[in-house]
Write a protein that holds these residues in place. Structure first.
Motif: not given
Ligand code: CA
Length: 233
Positions: A10-11, A54, A56, A103
């Motif tokens: 996850e960024d 994630d 994205g 999310k």
């Protein structure tokens, strides 16, 4: 057994921290990656038990991470998607993801998904050799060799199509199967009309295997996406 090792990819720092804090609080071991390249490297070198991924990511699409990991590993992948579009989830599931979280999600939701996945993992590791010819889940039992299914002591009177669907779901217990995946497997194609008929078969199948078809405990519906067989303790 050591507590399971989760690789969190996850960024977005606040989301990553929320996941990590939750895992820490519940005594799971974890690793983190901030992009796809790092994730693939860590998945290969650290042998985690589960991926939280994630979709994205800054350097590549999460779907490509799934495709790459799937070339060497079957480890469970739970996708985290900010996009409410079901298309992304379906694409991720068809690429080999096991489950998804949208999310914003709650800590309870995150833990529930993780528990379902860990049950799938223990089922996968307990299935060896001879055991594979018989499937047991709660009251449900399938004798693949004899081609019969039972609920408790009662043999289920399933049509060939219902039996086929039941076996497909059972062999993928814990994993969300998309409509496309199911129709491809049972009809060898996926026309819109097949998804409609799948719904019909699912209704009749549920009437036979679910003690209460209004609140099914074996087969879970994911509206607009597909179905999942849950592992019952
Ligand atoms: Ca992101």
């Amino acid at each position: 057994m050591n507590s399971p090792m989760i690789l969190v990819i996850e960024d977005d720092a606040p989301v990553r921290n929320l996941i990590v804090t939750t895992l820490k609080t519940h005594d799971y071991r974890y690793l983190t990656a901030k992009n796809g390249a790092e994730a693939i490297l860590m998945a290969a070198s650290h042998n985690p038990d589960v991926l939280f991924l994630d979709l994205g990511l800054p350097d590549m699409d999460g779907i490509d991470v799934i495709r790459q990991v799937r070339t060497w590993s079957n480890l469970p992948i739970i996708v985290i998607s900010a996009r409410s579009d079901d298309g992304d989830k379906i694409e991720a599931l068809d690429a080999g993801a096991d489950d998804y979280l949208t999310k914003p999600f709650s800590v309870e939701e995150l833990l529930a998904r993780l528990r379902v996945t860990l049950r799938r993992l223990s089922l996968m590791s307990s299935e060896t050799g001879a055991d594979r010819s018989v499937y047991t889940n709660g009251q449900l039992r399938i004798d693949y060799f004899a081609g019969c299914a039972y609920l408790g002591d009662e043999e289920l009177k399933l049509t060939p199509m219902e039996y086929k669907i039941l076996c497909l779901l059972a062999r993928n217990t814990g994993k969300v199967l998309t409509h496309t995946f199911i129709t491809q497997n049972i009809y060898g194609r996926n026309w819109d009309s097949d998804i409609a008929s799948l719904r019909v078969f699912m209704t009749t199948l549920r009437k036979k295997i679910e003690p209460d078809s209004e609140s099914p405990k074996y087969i879970q519906t994911h509206i607009g996406i597909g179905y999942r067989m849950l592992k019952i303790d």
